[in-house]
Design a protein around this motif. Structure first.
Motif, mmCIF file in Angstrom:
data_model
loop_
_atom_site.group_PDB
_atom_site.id
_atom_site.type_symbol
_atom_site.label_atom_id
_atom_site.label_comp_id
_atom_site.label_asym_id
_atom_site.label_seq_id
_atom_site.Cartn_x
_atom_site.Cartn_y
_atom_site.Cartn_z
ATOM 1 N N UNK A 1 4.373 20.775 -6.457
ATOM 2 C CA UNK A 1 5.352 19.697 -6.628
ATOM 3 C C UNK A 1 5.153 18.908 -7.926
ATOM 4 N N UNK A 2 6.166 18.974 -8.815
ATOM 5 C CA UNK A 2 6.137 18.173 -10.032
ATOM 6 C C UNK A 2 6.792 16.809 -9.817
ATOM 7 N N UNK A 3 7.437 16.638 -8.682
ATOM 8 C CA UNK A 3 8.068 15.360 -8.363
ATOM 9 C C UNK A 3 7.571 14.869 -7.028
ATOM 10 N N UNK A 4 7.499 13.529 -6.918
ATOM 11 C CA UNK A 4 7.110 12.929 -5.642
ATOM 12 C C UNK A 4 8.107 11.817 -5.347
ATOM 13 N N UNK A 5 8.661 11.776 -4.171
ATOM 14 C CA UNK A 5 9.592 10.717 -3.796
ATOM 15 C C UNK A 5 8.950 9.827 -2.750
ATOM 16 N N UNK A 6 8.945 8.533 -3.026
ATOM 17 C CA UNK A 6 8.469 7.565 -2.040
ATOM 18 C C UNK A 6 9.680 6.894 -1.425
ATOM 19 N N UNK B 1 -4.010 3.295 -3.378
ATOM 20 C CA UNK B 1 -2.925 2.991 -4.313
ATOM 21 C C UNK B 1 -1.970 1.954 -3.736
ATOM 22 N N UNK B 2 -1.313 1.213 -4.636
ATOM 23 C CA UNK B 2 -0.335 0.227 -4.175
ATOM 24 C C UNK B 2 0.760 0.022 -5.201
ATOM 25 N N UNK B 3 1.874 -0.595 -4.746
ATOM 26 C CA UNK B 3 2.951 -1.065 -5.632
ATOM 27 C C UNK B 3 2.775 -2.566 -5.779
ATOM 28 N N UNK B 4 2.969 -3.081 -6.992
ATOM 29 C CA UNK B 4 2.849 -4.530 -7.191
ATOM 30 C C UNK B 4 3.660 -4.943 -8.417
ATOM 31 N N UNK B 5 3.368 -6.106 -8.969
ATOM 32 C CA UNK B 5 4.102 -6.597 -10.139
ATOM 33 C C UNK B 5 3.182 -7.440 -11.017
ATOM 34 N N UNK B 6 3.727 -7.972 -12.109
ATOM 35 C CA UNK B 6 2.911 -8.634 -13.136
ATOM 36 C C UNK B 6 2.595 -10.102 -12.862
ATOM 37 N N UNK C 1 6.452 0.607 1.026
ATOM 38 C CA UNK C 1 6.505 2.031 1.330
ATOM 39 C C UNK C 1 6.743 2.211 2.834
ATOM 40 N N UNK C 2 7.720 3.027 3.158
ATOM 41 C CA UNK C 2 8.136 3.183 4.557
ATOM 42 C C UNK C 2 6.990 3.668 5.438
ATOM 43 N N UNK D 1 0.819 -1.210 0.000
ATOM 44 C CA UNK D 1 0.000 0.000 0.000
ATOM 45 C C UNK D 1 0.856 1.264 0.000
ATOM 46 N N UNK D 2 0.401 2.249 -0.771
ATOM 47 C CA UNK D 2 0.993 3.593 -0.735
ATOM 48 C C UNK D 2 0.094 4.489 0.114
ATOM 49 N N UNK D 3 -1.202 4.374 -0.152
ATOM 50 C CA UNK D 3 -2.233 5.095 0.619
ATOM 51 C C UNK D 3 -3.501 4.239 0.504
ATOM 52 N N UNK D 4 -4.663 4.684 0.994
ATOM 53 C CA UNK D 4 -5.833 3.787 0.963
ATOM 54 C C UNK D 4 -6.310 3.388 -0.440
#
Ligand code: CTP
Ligand code: CA
Length: 228
Positions: free
Chosen positions: A120-125, A30-35, A106-107, A25-28
């Motif tokens: 902000x045009x950039x976001x760092x996770x 969104x998430x990071x995953x894979x194929x 995500x930390x 999870x990134x937030x409620x």
């Protein structure tokens, strides 16, 4: 007279399998995953059940039906998968790590949906490393199951796979080349080379279910050799 050879290859054995991707999870929303589709892990669960084993399948989010006779445990994140596996690992005779576990999470997961800002045009996770599930299973000193890993690689297949076999102290590793669309990930087919200490076996491109039966047969043979 008892004909032991007529018994299914894994009767009386418990097999614990991980499958699918994990979601971090990134937030409620969104998430990071894979194929990862989970197909190879589910095929292994089906093949192990057909070989007479009691099968527990710990799976990330996938769109697949549970194979007949298989106990399914659904999880989302790598940490949840780690917990579900470690609760069951010592009771298993065989552990097969087929899941594409996210290496990092995500930390700090945002409690509310993150908003884009005009400034902000950039976001760092910031990401932190997840536990290595299969390495933790292989490191068990008491009631350690026969431990089988997978290595999906896009280059240096044999070297990376053999390195993981050593580094994670696995009994067997199944390497597959995911640089081609003809096999791996969402494909119904796969081609695998299995490596163990002092040997290897190449399984040519074929449906994932027949690859699964061949891997289960290989594992059953290795278990029998170990007992002798
Ligand atoms: N694995 C695991 N837990 C993790 C990462 C990987 O159990 N946190 C398992 C996979 O299920 C697989 C094996 O380890 O059986 C190899 O996964 P792979 O991602 O290829 O290995 P990594 O050590 O993460 O190396 P890489 O940098 O190539 O991703
Ligand atoms: Ca990885």
């Amino acid at each position: 007279q008892l004909q032991a050879s007529r018994l299914p290859a894994l009767s009386g054995k418990t097999v614990l399998i991980t499958a699918g991707p994990t979601r971090e999870a990134i937030d409620p929303v969104r998430f990071l995953s894979n194929h990862s589709s989970g197909k190879m892990g589910f095929a292994l669960a089906e093949a192990a059940a057909k070989a007479g084993a009691r099968v527990q399948l710990v799976t990330g989010p996938v769109n697949l039906a549970t194979p007949a006779g298989v106990e399914r445990i659904d999880v989302q994140s790598a940490q949840q998968m780690h917990t579900a596996v470690m609760q069951r690992a010592s009771a298993a005779d065989i552990f097969i790590g087929c899941a594409a576990v996210a290496d990092y999470r995500v930390a700090e997961v945002a409690e509310q949906k993150m908003k884009k800002t005009s400034s902000n045009d950039e976001l760092t996770l910031t990401l932190v490393k997840n536990p290595d599930i299969i390495a933790d299973v292989a490191a068990l000193t008491y009631q350690r199951p026969f431990t089988v890993g997978f290595a999906a690689e896009t280059e240096n297949l044999a070297n990376y796979a053999k390195d993981k076999l050593q580094r994670k102290k696995l009994d067997l590793i199944c390497a597959n080349d995911v640089s081609s669309k003809e096999q791996g990930f969402h494909s119904e087919h796969n081609a695998i080379t299995a490596y163990w200490q002092g040997g290897e076996l190449a399984l040519e491109r074929q449906p994932k279910i027949s690859i699964a039966h061949a891997i289960i047969e290989l594992i059953a043979n290795k278990l029998t050799q170990k007992r002798q």
